[in-house]
Design a protein around this motif. Structure first.
Motif, short mmCIF file in Angstrom:
data_model
loop_
_atom_site.label_atom_id
_atom_site.label_comp_id
_atom_site.label_asym_id
_atom_site.label_seq_id
_atom_site.Cartn_x
_atom_site.Cartn_y
_atom_site.Cartn_z
N TYR A 92 0.44 -1.10 -0.08
CA TYR A 92 -0.12 -0.19 -0.03
C TYR A 92 0.42 1.03 -0.13
CZ TYR A 92 -3.58 4.08 1.39
OH TYR A 92 -4.21 4.87 1.44
N PHE A 93 2.34 1.07 1.16
CA PHE A 93 3.09 2.15 0.90
C PHE A 93 3.77 2.79 -0.50
CE2 PHE A 93 3.68 1.99 6.01
CZ PHE A 93 2.36 3.02 5.62
N TYR A 94 4.55 1.14 -0.88
CA TYR A 94 5.59 1.94 -2.00
C TYR A 94 5.09 1.22 -3.59
CZ TYR A 94 8.13 3.23 1.67
OH TYR A 94 9.36 4.00 2.61
N GLY A 95 3.97 0.46 -3.66
CA GLY A 95 3.77 -0.11 -4.29
C GLY A 95 4.03 -1.59 -4.86
N HIS A 145 -10.62 3.52 -0.98
CA HIS A 145 -10.18 2.39 0.86
C HIS A 145 -9.61 1.72 0.10
CE1 HIS A 145 -14.24 4.10 1.86
NE2 HIS A 145 -14.98 4.26 0.83
N GLY A 146 -8.38 2.13 -0.54
CA GLY A 146 -7.94 1.26 -0.66
C GLY A 146 -6.90 0.13 -0.39
N LEU A 147 -6.79 1.07 0.64
CA LEU A 147 -6.00 -0.04 1.99
C LEU A 147 -6.78 -1.11 2.48
CD1 LEU A 147 -4.12 0.62 4.53
CD2 LEU A 147 -5.68 1.71 5.94
N VAL A 148 -8.14 -1.16 2.59
CA VAL A 148 -8.94 -1.98 3.18
C VAL A 148 -8.91 -3.27 1.85
CG1 VAL A 148 -11.09 -3.58 3.90
CG2 VAL A 148 -10.41 -0.99 4.79
N ILE A 149 -8.95 -2.52 0.84
CA ILE A 149 -9.63 -3.12 -0.51
C ILE A 149 -7.94 -4.55 -1.16
CG2 ILE A 149 -9.73 -3.44 -2.94
CD1 ILE A 149 -11.31 -1.37 -2.79
N GLY A 150 -6.76 -3.55 -0.74
CA GLY A 150 -5.35 -4.08 -1.12
C GLY A 150 -5.81 -5.62 0.06
N TYR A 151 -5.47 -5.11 1.17
CA TYR A 151 -5.30 -5.57 2.79
C TYR A 151 -5.94 -7.09 2.03
CZ TYR A 151 -5.83 -8.28 7.08
OH TYR A 151 -5.92 -9.46 8.16
N ILE A 152 -7.77 -6.89 1.82
CA ILE A 152 -8.29 -8.23 1.03
C ILE A 152 -7.73 -9.32 0.10
CG2 ILE A 152 -10.85 -8.60 0.26
CD1 ILE A 152 -11.52 -6.11 2.07
N ALA A 153 -6.90 -7.45 -0.88
CA ALA A 153 -6.83 -8.77 -2.21
C ALA A 153 -5.06 -9.82 -1.50
CB ALA A 153 -5.95 -7.59 -3.06
N GLY A 154 -4.04 -9.14 -0.65
CA GLY A 154 -3.47 -9.66 -0.53
C GLY A 154 -3.61 -10.69 0.66
N VAL A 155 -4.62 -10.90 1.37
CA VAL A 155 -4.78 -11.84 1.89
C VAL A 155 -5.78 -13.43 1.50
CG1 VAL A 155 -6.78 -12.50 4.24
CG2 VAL A 155 -5.47 -10.70 4.43
N VAL A 198 -11.44 -9.46 11.72
CA VAL A 198 -11.24 -7.93 12.94
C VAL A 198 -10.65 -7.10 12.00
CG1 VAL A 198 -10.06 -8.01 15.11
CG2 VAL A 198 -11.62 -10.01 14.39
N THR A 199 -9.24 -7.08 11.54
CA THR A 199 -8.04 -6.21 11.01
C THR A 199 -9.33 -5.27 10.21
OG1 THR A 199 -7.05 -7.78 10.64
CG2 THR A 199 -6.30 -5.33 9.51
N VAL A 200 -10.56 -5.88 8.78
CA VAL A 200 -11.10 -4.81 8.14
C VAL A 200 -12.02 -3.60 9.02
CG1 VAL A 200 -12.71 -4.64 6.55
CG2 VAL A 200 -10.74 -6.83 6.02
N LEU A 201 -12.26 -4.38 10.49
CA LEU A 201 -13.23 -3.77 11.56
C LEU A 201 -12.36 -2.56 12.30
CD1 LEU A 201 -15.29 -6.07 12.38
CD2 LEU A 201 -16.35 -4.42 10.94
N ILE A 202 -11.24 -2.52 12.55
CA ILE A 202 -10.44 -1.90 12.85
C ILE A 202 -10.00 -1.42 11.86
CG2 ILE A 202 -8.21 -1.54 14.27
CD1 ILE A 202 -8.69 -4.26 15.63
N LEU A 203 -9.54 -1.11 11.27
CA LEU A 203 -9.02 0.02 9.74
C LEU A 203 -10.34 0.75 9.37
CD1 LEU A 203 -6.55 -1.93 6.94
CD2 LEU A 203 -6.38 -0.74 8.88
N TYR A 204 -11.21 0.35 9.75
CA TYR A 204 -12.29 1.62 9.23
C TYR A 204 -13.02 2.23 10.64
CZ TYR A 204 -13.91 0.09 4.42
OH TYR A 204 -14.54 -0.60 2.75
N GLN A 210 -7.03 7.05 10.28
CA GLN A 210 -6.04 8.22 9.57
C GLN A 210 -4.51 8.60 10.10
OE1 GLN A 210 -8.76 11.57 11.78
NE2 GLN A 210 -10.14 11.80 10.03
N ALA A 211 -4.30 7.71 10.81
CA ALA A 211 -3.05 7.48 11.53
C ALA A 211 -2.07 6.50 10.33
CB ALA A 211 -2.93 6.71 12.40
N VAL A 212 -3.05 5.56 10.12
CA VAL A 212 -1.88 4.46 8.35
C VAL A 212 -2.22 5.93 7.11
CG1 VAL A 212 -2.87 3.14 6.36
CG2 VAL A 212 -3.09 2.88 9.39
N GLY A 213 -2.98 6.52 7.37
CA GLY A 213 -2.46 7.64 5.77
C GLY A 213 -1.35 8.46 6.54
N GLN A 214 -1.67 8.97 7.49
CA GLN A 214 -0.01 10.04 7.65
C GLN A 214 0.80 9.15 8.44
OE1 GLN A 214 0.02 13.40 8.99
NE2 GLN A 214 1.96 13.20 9.28
#
Length: 221
Positions: A92-95, A145-155, A198-204, A210-214
Motif C-alpha cells: 500500500y505504501f510503495y507499490g 478505500h485502497g488500504l482495505v481493498i488491498g489488504y483483502i486482496a493480499g489476504v 477483525v483487521t478490516v473492522l479496525i481499519l475502518y 487517518q493514522a495509517v494515512g499519516q
C-alpha cells in the motif's frame, strides 16, 4: 539434500539443517537488498534507504505479532495479532513490486522461525508464495478505500496459495468421506477469515484510518 534437509520418518516431515538455515538467511538478506536496489524512486538514495527501513520494520512487526496467536490449528495456520496487515501495508505504501519482495522476505523469515516442511515443493506455496501474495495490496494503493481493498486482496492471495498447497500435499488428512478440496477450503478459512474480518473492522475506525494515512505520507515523503 541431506546437507540442507533431513527426513523425519516418524513425524512425516523434513527437518532443516544448519546449512539450510544458513541458505535461508542468505536468501533473506538478498531479498532485503533487492528492495534497496529495485525499490521505488530509484534515483533517490535517501528515499530507497527510508523505504528499506520501513520494509524492515514492517517485517519485524509482522514477525513479533505472528507469535501472538489467538488460536492455532493442528496442521498449520493460526489467528495472529494482525501480522498480515503489517506486510500488506508495504504494498500500500510503495507499490506491488516492493510489496511482493517484502512479503516473500517475510515468508522466508517465517520458514526460518517456524518451519513445517511436509514436502519440498509444499514450502514454496506455504511460505514465499503465500506471504508474498500479501504484497498484492500494491495494486490498489491509489484506489478509493485502497488500504482495505488491498489488504483483502493480499489476504485472499495468501489464502489461495494455502488452499492449493492443502489440496496437493495434504489431501490425505481430509476426514473420511469429505472432498479434499472442500476440506482445504474450509480449513484455511477458519484462521484466515477471522483475522481478516477483525483487521478490516479496525481499519475502518476513523482514527486508525487517518493514522495509517499519516504514516504513508511520512514513508513516501
Amino acid at each position: 539434500m541431506s546437507m540442507f534437509l533431513t527426513y523425519d520418518a516418524e513425524n512425516y516431515e523434513y527437518i532443516l539443517q544448519p546449512a539450510g538455515y544458513g541458505l535461508l538467511a542468505l536468501l533473506l538478506i538478498g531479498l532485503l537488498l533487492s528492495i534497496r536496489l529495485f525499490g521505488k524512486n530509484e534515483s533517490s538514495v535517501p528515499m530507497k534507504t527510508k523505504q528499506l527501513v520501513f520494509c524492515a520494520v514492517s517485517i519485524a512487526l509482522a514477525t513479533v505479532t505472528s507469535f501472538i496467536k489467538l488460536a492455532s490449528l493442528p496442521f498449520g495456520g493460526s489467528i495472529t495479532l494482525f501480522s498480515m496487515f503489517f506486510v500488506s501495508l508495504i504494498g500500500y505504501f510503495y507499490g506491488t513490486k516492493t510489496g511482493l519482495i517484502t512479503g516473500v522476505a517475510y515468508g522466508v523469515l517465517q520458514l526460518i522461525t517456524g518451519p513445517y516442511i511436509y514436502a519440498p515443493l509444499q514450502v514454496i506455496f506455504d511460505y514465499p508464495l503465500a506471504f508474498g501474495a500479501l504484497g498484492l495490496s500494491g495494486f490498489f494503493r491509489h484506489k478509493k478505500h485502497g488500504l482495505v481493498i488491498g489488504y483483502i486482496a493480499g489476504v485472499t492471495g495468501r489464502y489461495l496459495c494455502h488452499v492449493i498447497s492443502g489440496y496437493i500435499f495434504f489431501a490425505e488428512f481430509a476426514p473420511e468421506g469429505m472432498n479434499p478440496l472442500v476440506h482445504t477450503l474450509s480449513y484455511n478459512l477458519t484462521y484466515i477469515l477471522p483475522e481478516m474480518l477483525v483487521t478490516v473492522l479496525i481499519l475502518y475506525i476513523p482514527a486508525v484510518y487517518q493514522a495509517v494515512g499519516q504514516v504513508k505520507r511520512q514513508a513516501c515523503a
